[in-house]
Design an enzyme around this catalytic site. Structure first.
Site, PDB file in Angstrom:
ATOM      1  N   ASN A 138      -4.125  -3.460   6.582  1.00 17.60           N
ATOM      2  CA  ASN A 138      -2.929  -2.617   6.503  1.00 17.60           C
ATOM      3  C   ASN A 138      -2.079  -2.799   7.746  1.00 17.60           C
ATOM      4  OD1 ASN A 138      -2.458   0.085   8.160  1.00 17.60           O
ATOM      5  ND2 ASN A 138      -4.675  -0.231   8.063  1.00 17.60           N
ATOM      6  N   PHE A 142       2.264   3.517  11.277  1.00 14.65           N
ATOM      7  CA  PHE A 142       2.500   4.955  11.489  1.00 14.65           C
ATOM      8  C   PHE A 142       3.687   5.483  10.687  1.00 14.65           C
ATOM      9  CE2 PHE A 142       0.540   5.001  16.078  1.00 14.65           C
ATOM     10  CZ  PHE A 142      -0.728   5.006  15.528  1.00 14.65           C
ATOM     11  N   SER A 201      -4.378   1.589  17.094  1.00 10.76           N
ATOM     12  CA  SER A 201      -3.796   0.982  15.901  1.00 10.76           C
ATOM     13  C   SER A 201      -3.147  -0.343  16.297  1.00 10.76           C
ATOM     14  CB  SER A 201      -2.739   1.899  15.293  1.00 10.76           C
ATOM     15  OG  SER A 201      -1.956   1.156  14.385  1.00 10.76           O
ATOM     16  N   ASN A 203      -0.768  -1.790  14.763  1.00 16.33           N
ATOM     17  CA  ASN A 203       0.532  -1.955  14.112  1.00 16.33           C
ATOM     18  C   ASN A 203       1.702  -1.316  14.843  1.00 16.33           C
ATOM     19  OD1 ASN A 203      -0.697  -3.373  11.911  1.00 16.33           O
ATOM     20  ND2 ASN A 203      -1.504  -1.392  11.238  1.00 16.33           N
ATOM     21  N   THR A 204       1.466  -0.776  16.033  1.00 16.56           N
ATOM     22  CA  THR A 204       2.558  -0.263  16.865  1.00 16.56           C
ATOM     23  C   THR A 204       2.560  -1.085  18.152  1.00 16.56           C
ATOM     24  OG1 THR A 204       2.433   1.960  15.938  1.00 16.56           O
ATOM     25  CG2 THR A 204       3.397   1.776  18.127  1.00 16.56           C
ATOM     26  N   LYS A 239      -9.709   7.378  20.166  1.00 15.03           N
ATOM     27  CA  LYS A 239     -10.109   6.389  19.148  1.00 15.03           C
ATOM     28  C   LYS A 239      -9.826   4.982  19.641  1.00 15.03           C
ATOM     29  CE  LYS A 239      -9.725   5.310  14.243  1.00 15.03           C
ATOM     30  NZ  LYS A 239      -9.360   5.835  12.921  1.00 15.03           N
ATOM     31  N   ASN A 268     -11.321   1.741  15.225  1.00 15.11           N
ATOM     32  CA  ASN A 268     -10.153   1.533  14.379  1.00 15.11           C
ATOM     33  C   ASN A 268     -10.295   0.188  13.647  1.00 15.11           C
ATOM     34  OD1 ASN A 268      -7.456   1.777  13.362  1.00 15.11           O
ATOM     35  ND2 ASN A 268      -6.977   3.029  15.152  1.00 15.11           N
TER      36      ASN A 268
HETATM   37  C1  LIG Z   1      -4.739   1.897   4.894  1.00 17.20           C
HETATM   38  C2  LIG Z   1      -5.296   2.355   6.206  1.00 17.20           C
HETATM   39  C3  LIG Z   1      -4.521   3.151   7.041  1.00 17.20           C
HETATM   40  C4  LIG Z   1      -5.039   3.598   8.270  1.00 17.20           C
HETATM   41  N1  LIG Z   1      -4.281   4.399   9.070  1.00 17.20           N
HETATM   42  C5  LIG Z   1      -4.813   4.896  10.213  1.00 17.20           C
HETATM   43  C6  LIG Z   1      -4.081   5.805  11.029  1.00 17.20           C
HETATM   44  O1  LIG Z   1      -2.962   6.206  10.713  1.00 17.20           O
HETATM   45  N2  LIG Z   1      -4.666   6.233  12.186  1.00 17.20           N
HETATM   46  C7  LIG Z   1      -5.923   5.859  12.572  1.00 17.20           C
HETATM   47  O2  LIG Z   1      -6.414   6.296  13.615  1.00 17.20           O
HETATM   48  N3  LIG Z   1      -6.648   5.002  11.800  1.00 17.20           N
HETATM   49  C8  LIG Z   1      -6.135   4.524  10.647  1.00 17.20           C
HETATM   50  N4  LIG Z   1      -6.877   3.679   9.860  1.00 17.20           N
HETATM   51  C9  LIG Z   1      -8.212   3.247  10.339  1.00 17.20           C
HETATM   52  C10 LIG Z   1      -9.341   4.061   9.707  1.00 17.20           C
HETATM   53  O3  LIG Z   1      -9.264   5.410  10.115  1.00 17.20           O
HETATM   54  C11 LIG Z   1     -10.726   3.484  10.122  1.00 17.20           C
HETATM   55  O4  LIG Z   1     -10.859   3.594  11.531  1.00 17.20           O
HETATM   56  C12 LIG Z   1     -10.892   2.029   9.745  1.00 17.20           C
HETATM   57  O5  LIG Z   1     -10.317   1.773   8.479  1.00 17.20           O
HETATM   58  C13 LIG Z   1     -12.360   1.582   9.689  1.00 17.20           C
HETATM   59  O6  LIG Z   1     -13.084   2.310   8.708  1.00 17.20           O
HETATM   60  P1  LIG Z   1     -13.390   1.764   7.209  1.00 17.20           P
HETATM   61  O7  LIG Z   1     -13.940   0.379   7.337  1.00 17.20           O
HETATM   62  O8  LIG Z   1     -14.359   2.747   6.630  1.00 17.20           O
HETATM   63  O9  LIG Z   1     -12.078   1.768   6.493  1.00 17.20           O
HETATM   64  C14 LIG Z   1      -6.363   3.218   8.639  1.00 17.20           C
HETATM   65  C15 LIG Z   1      -7.124   2.423   7.784  1.00 17.20           C
HETATM   66  C16 LIG Z   1      -6.623   1.999   6.577  1.00 17.20           C
HETATM   67  C17 LIG Z   1      -7.482   1.155   5.668  1.00 17.20           C
END
Ligand SMILES: Cc1cc2nc3c(=O)[nH]c(=O)nc-3n(C[C@H](O)[C@H](O)[C@H](O)COP(=O)(O)O)c2cc1C
Length: 403
Positions: A138, A142, A201, A203-204, A239, A268
């Site tokens: 992704n 934000f 993140s 992406n910023t 995080k 993350n």
């Molecule tokens: C579509 C998507 C959007 C995410 N957006 C955020 C976010 O806004 N803030 C954040 O701290 N982590 C974000 N994450 C990261 C997740 O909170 C998590 O740390 C990461 O996906 C690893 O866990 P998983 O393998 O179970 O998905 C996002 C993950 C995904 C897949």
């Protein structure tokens, strides 16, 4: 002709009743093998996500999802969790589905990331499934409703039934990250059971550089000072990314303990693209989540646990600590609880993170592929593993790999 039509109608009717029944019952296999693949065939990832949030915002969930298990209640950060499995940030970015997520059986819900001003995020498409790899990439960047809108929903929406984390981000155009995060603490902190400073993140632009020692120290000091102004003084968690060097890890451990941050969320999404990836979307820009980040994040949980809990097994890291002129005493008094997240699909994955040092775990990508029944499955299997291995409570298994 009439008979064929009648038979087809009967068959279709029967199939609909069957599917409706299985959907309502929350059958694990039906969701992972039939329903979720069908949803994925019909809808793109962002549309499917929006539909899921809509359904959850109306409390539409399969039957009997909220089951609790005897070995899972636990106390972390002074908070009583009914179970240690939470929904990770990024799913309910705009505080719309807290009640529905609670009904799915999560032990805690983390909303956000929320930025001070509303912003749209990156251009679409910005979420990609990698089905062969059980992964997602992704680059939402934000997209956020902003603090004001979040306050409106936080103040009327929250039932108090679940433990609520508020994950804070910064605006893309903002030049003062510290101001963005401290504002978030002051505006949203009273509604939160815990606050997350998301500096990881991908992406910023520039965000992850906030994980560097000096910047992180200034940021954490300011954020902790801000939370101390609040009546409820919610715990502050930082995080972090899975793509850190050993030096970064030592610096982060040092800063976190010294500035009295209460916990870490590890981790993350990743900017790495492991060789093993097979799906055509593997070249998309953004953060990788799901199965390919599981080991990376578990390793980071173990490293951060060693660094903050004092374990002589971490020889390479201890050497780095000495080089950085950090005495063991300074670091190891911290005992910073860790929330382990990344690629958890079943009870075994959760159990591994807990043994590596996580006090709580979170999921996101497995929910995309397996649907709501995955929550109960993880809890049930984790409970079974604890029983088989002679632990009467999940807290007793935290970090046992290091003992
Ligand atoms: C579509 C998507 C959007 C995410 N957006 C955020 C976010 O806004 N803030 C954040 O701290 N982590 C974000 N994450 C990261 C997740 O909170 C998590 O740390 C990461 O996906 C690893 O866990 P998983 O393998 O179970 O998905 C996002 C993950 C995904 C897949």
């Amino acid at each position: 002709k009439g008979q064929i039509f009648q038979s087809a109608a009967l068959l279709l009717g029967g199939a609909s009743v069957f599917c409706g029944y299985e959907t309502y019952q929350g059958n694990e296999k039906f969701y992972s093998n039939i329903l979720m693949p069908t949803v994925h065939a019909l809808f793109g990832p962002e549309m499917a996500h929006n539909l899921a949030i809509k359904a959850l915002s109306y409390g539409v969930v399969p039957k009997k999802q909220k089951q609790e298990f005897d070995r899972l209640p636990c106390k972390v950060f002074g908070l009583e969790f009914s179970n240690p499995v939470g929904i990770a940030a990024g799913f309910d970015k705009h505080v719309e589905a807290v009640g529905g997520l609670n009904k799915l059986g999560f032990g805690f819900v983390e909303v956000g990331s929320i930025t001070p001003l509303p912003q749209d995020g990156n251009d679409k498409p910005r979420v990609f499934r990698l089905p062969k790899d059980k992964a997602v990439i992704n680059r939402y960047g934000f997209n956020s409703c902003g603090h004001q809108d979040a306050v409106t929903r936080l103040s009327k929406n929250i039932s108090g039934e679940t433990i609520l984390g508020v994950n804070l981000g910064k605006n893309k155009e903002s030049l003062d990250a510290t101001k963005d995060y401290t504002e978030g603490v002051l505006k949203l902190g009273t509604y939160a059971d815990y606050i997350v400073i998301n500096v990881s993140s991908p992406n910023t632009p520039g965000l992850r550089s906030l994980q560097g020692r000096d910047k992180l120290k200034n940021l954490c000091t300011a954020v902790v000072a801000a939370k101390n102004q609040l009546p409820n003084k919610p715990p502050i968690l930082v995080k972090i990314a899975p793509d850190l060097t050993d030096h970064d890890k030592v610096d982060i451990a040092h800063v976190v303990v010294q500035s009295k941050v209460d916990g870490l969320i590890v981790s993350n999404t990743s900017i790495a693209r492991p060789e093993s990836l097979e799906s055509s979307n593997k070249t998309e820009r953004g953060g990788l989540s799901g199965e390919p980040v599981r080991e990376m994040s578990t390793k980071l949980v173990a490293d951060m646990y060693k660094l903050t809990h004092g374990n002589s097994g971490a020889t390479n890291l201890i050497e780095l600590l000495m080089e950085a002129k950090v005495t063991e005493n300074v670091l190891f008094v911290g005992k910073v609880p860790i929330v382990g997240v990344g690629g958890i699909w079943n009870g075994k994955d959760a159990y591994e993170k807990i043994r590596a040092g996580a006090s709580l775990v979170q999921i996101y990508t497995s929910l995309i592929y397996e649907g709501p029944p995955v929550v109960n499955k993880i809890k049930r299997e984790l409970n079974e593993l604890l029983e088989i291995n002679g632990f009467s409570n999940v807290s007793d298994a935290i970090g046992v790999d290091h003992k």
